[in-house]
Write a protein that holds these residues in place. Structure first.
Motif, PDB file in Angstrom:
ATOM      1  N   SER A   1       0.838  -1.209   0.000  1.00  0.00           N
ATOM      2  CA  SER A   1       0.000   0.000   0.000  1.00  0.00           C
ATOM      3  C   SER A   1       0.867   1.251   0.000  1.00  0.00           C
ATOM      4  O   SER A   1       0.550   2.239  -0.682  1.00  0.00           O
ATOM      5  N   GLU A   2       1.972   1.221   0.732  1.00  0.00           N
ATOM      6  CA  GLU A   2       2.875   2.373   0.746  1.00  0.00           C
ATOM      7  C   GLU A   2       3.540   2.559  -0.617  1.00  0.00           C
ATOM      8  O   GLU A   2       3.695   3.686  -1.102  1.00  0.00           O
TER       9      GLU A   2
ATOM     10  N   ARG B   1       1.018   4.073  -2.958  1.00  0.00           N
ATOM     11  CA  ARG B   1       0.800   5.492  -2.691  1.00  0.00           C
ATOM     12  C   ARG B   1       1.888   6.349  -3.343  1.00  0.00           C
ATOM     13  O   ARG B   1       1.608   7.391  -3.938  1.00  0.00           O
ATOM     14  N   LYS B   2       3.130   5.895  -3.267  1.00  0.00           N
ATOM     15  CA  LYS B   2       4.236   6.630  -3.884  1.00  0.00           C
ATOM     16  C   LYS B   2       4.104   6.631  -5.412  1.00  0.00           C
ATOM     17  O   LYS B   2       4.277   7.666  -6.063  1.00  0.00           O
TER      18      LYS B   2
ATOM     19  N   ALA C   1      -2.168  -0.396   7.940  1.00  0.00           N
ATOM     20  CA  ALA C   1      -2.217  -0.095   6.510  1.00  0.00           C
ATOM     21  C   ALA C   1      -3.410   0.775   6.130  1.00  0.00           C
ATOM     22  O   ALA C   1      -3.392   1.444   5.089  1.00  0.00           O
TER      23      ALA C   1
ATOM     24  N   THR D   1      -3.116   4.513   4.828  1.00  0.00           N
ATOM     25  CA  THR D   1      -2.511   4.602   3.495  1.00  0.00           C
ATOM     26  C   THR D   1      -3.497   4.160   2.423  1.00  0.00           C
ATOM     27  O   THR D   1      -3.597   4.776   1.350  1.00  0.00           O
TER      28      THR D   1
ATOM     29  N   SER E   1      -5.933   6.873   1.881  1.00  0.00           N
ATOM     30  CA  SER E   1      -5.299   7.984   1.168  1.00  0.00           C
ATOM     31  C   SER E   1      -5.256   7.720  -0.330  1.00  0.00           C
ATOM     32  O   SER E   1      -5.502   8.629  -1.140  1.00  0.00           O
TER      33      SER E   1
END
Length: 488
Positions: free
Chosen positions: A278-279, A282-283, A318, A321, A324
């Motif tokens: 998930s991170e 997001r990036k 999580a 994120t 988001s």
């Protein structure tokens, strides 16, 4: 000659003349067009080749196919343009009612040899398309032929992986008996040193195949799928520092493939992988265009769904994120088809997550409403409005909705005000306000153009000649809501 005999002769001649004229008008039966020879085709243009093969196929399809197969096996003296024309004609033959399994086997054998041996690289794409099309007739034969192309030195891995992706997409039921063999070949190819293009297509093929696996507990397929997951993750980690547009698309495919394989991860690993993936999504999302970014939703939600189902404790870590990523798609989407698709998927998953952790979801929404940005605020209010229509909330959850109003009641942007008024209409209609709220009353009075000390019994006539449509809507809507509130 007596006139009577002469008359009978003239009548006889007229009848004979009339009969011949009628016969002349009868349609002529065209003779069957013979199958052209290879030598004949060599001297024809591409357009003439099409006409010649189409005509001969109507009277002798098998003979025409046999000629094409001989040329495919030995394409000497034929130009690439002529071969391309021949392959296009063969694609049409497959659609003929006279086409048979016997013909399919013959074509499969010849096109397989052409792909392996021909140096006509520009027409190999057509040959591969022809091979894949034959899967509607002989799926097991075609899938075996295609995976055998992975043998080193035959054709580029990306081309084989492309064919497998097309097979999995269009002819899924037919290739399932060969699933283990296909997966094994794909995984072996992934572990063989290859370029980035090959890695992209191999991961895409793996993702397509993973969707066809009937059970994640299959003892033969599970080890292969897990091996594919970790290999794909290595691909991503090696390439994620590259941020060119092409690399972003490739990296997105790697993450999409990981999502399609989420169900095969052990429960002890799934939650940790969700936090990581998930991170990374997001990036990457910040660098992708909307039409590509929307494709990250499904793999992310597969991770999320399985993590919730297995009770992964990391799901709580999580969730911010994940929210988001979903909100970014809602706030930044436009009115294009991709934008509307992004909003639809994101809203549905917000509803899913609201059932899982309502306090975290609405806490996230309230935090977003505190931040500046007209479009983000408007889209977030719409999100609240959509969730209200999809979920029946408890009294505790209703408080989150009512509280969200206090984050935006001082925003004087007309777009935000209109969105808030529409939301308040639903909240009041659904009974979220059992009695008038002081702050809410003041908000509506202000936007009704009424003085604070005036009880809202009626709306005085005002000169609205200079009032635009937005302001008029706000004033009239606010007053209508005031009347509803004081009647509670």
């Amino acid at each position: 000659m007596p006139s009577g005999i002469l008359s009978r002769l003239k009548l006889s001649n007229w009848r004979r003349s009339k009969t011949l004229t009628q016969e002349d008008k009868q349609p002529l039966i065209k003779p069957a067009v013979s199958v052209p020879t290879r030598k004949t085709l060599n001297h024809l243009s591409s357009e003439q080749i099409v006409d010649s093969l189409n005509e001969s196929s109507l009277s002798d399809l098998n003979g025409t196919i046999s000629l094409c197969c001989k040329i495919l096996k030995n394409p000497k003296e034929m130009s690439e343009k002529q071969m391309g024309t021949l392959l296009e004609s063969m694609l049409n033959f497959i659609k003929s009612e006279s086409f048979t399994i016997s013909s399919a086997l013959k074509v499969a054998d010849s096109v397989d040899q052409f792909i392996k041996n021909s140096e006509m690289y520009t027409v190999k794409t057509l040959a591969m398309k022809l091979e894949v099309s034959l899967a509607s007739w002989i799926p097991t034969v075609v899938s075996s032929n295609i995976v055998n192309l992975f043998n080193k030195g035959v054709i580029h891995y990306s081309a084989v992986a492309y064919m497998i992706t097309e097979l999995a997409t269009s002819y899924a039921p037919g290739i399932k008996p060969n699933m283990q063999m296909i997966l094994k070949k794909v995984i072996n190819a992934m572990q063989d040193p290859s370029d980035l293009q090959a890695k992209f297509w191999l991961c895409r093929a793996l993702s397509s195949l993973a969707e066809l696996v009937p059970s994640t507990n299959d003892r033969l397929l599970l080890p292969l799928l897990r091996s594919g997951y970790w290999t794909c993750k290595v691909f991503y980690n090696v390439n994620k520092s590259q941020i060119t547009p092409d690399d972003n698309v490739i990296n997105a495919q790697f993450l999409i493939t990981l999502g399609s394989l989420a169900s095969i991860l052990p429960s002890a690993v799934l939650g940790v992988e969700l936090v990581w993936v998930s991170e990374e999504m997001r990036k990457l999302q910040q660098r992708l265009p909307m039409n590509m970014s929307v494709h990250l939703i499904q793999p992310l939600m597969l991770f999320t769904e399985f993590a919730i189902g297995q009770g992964s404790v990391e799901m709580i870590d999580a969730l911010p994120t994940v929210l988001s990523i979903l909100h970014h798609l809602i706030a930044c989407s436009d009115t294009s088809e991709e934008g509307e698709e992004a909003q639809m998927f994101s809203t549905s998953w917000f509803a899913f997550l609201a059932h899982f952790r309502p306090s975290m979801v609405y806490g996230f929404i309230n935090d977003i409403l505190r931040k500046p940005g007209v479009q983000s605020r408007v889209r977030t209010v719409w999100l609240l409005h959509d969730l209200l229509g999809e979920i029946e909330f408890s009294d505790l959850e209703k408080a989150y909705y009512k509280h969200s109003f206090f984050q935006i009641h001082q925003d004087d942007n007309n777009q935000v005000i209109i969105a808030v008024l529409d939301l308040l209409t639903d909240l009041i209609d659904k009974g979220y306000y059992e009695r008038p709220d002081t702050v809410l009353i003041k908000y509506l009075v202000n936007h009704s153009s009424l003085p604070d000390d005036l009880h809202p019994v009626y709306l005085e006539e005002t000169d609205s000649t200079e009032e635009d449509d937005e302001n008029r809507y706000i004033r009239e809507k606010s007053f209508a809501l005031l009347l509803k509130l004081i009647s509670l």
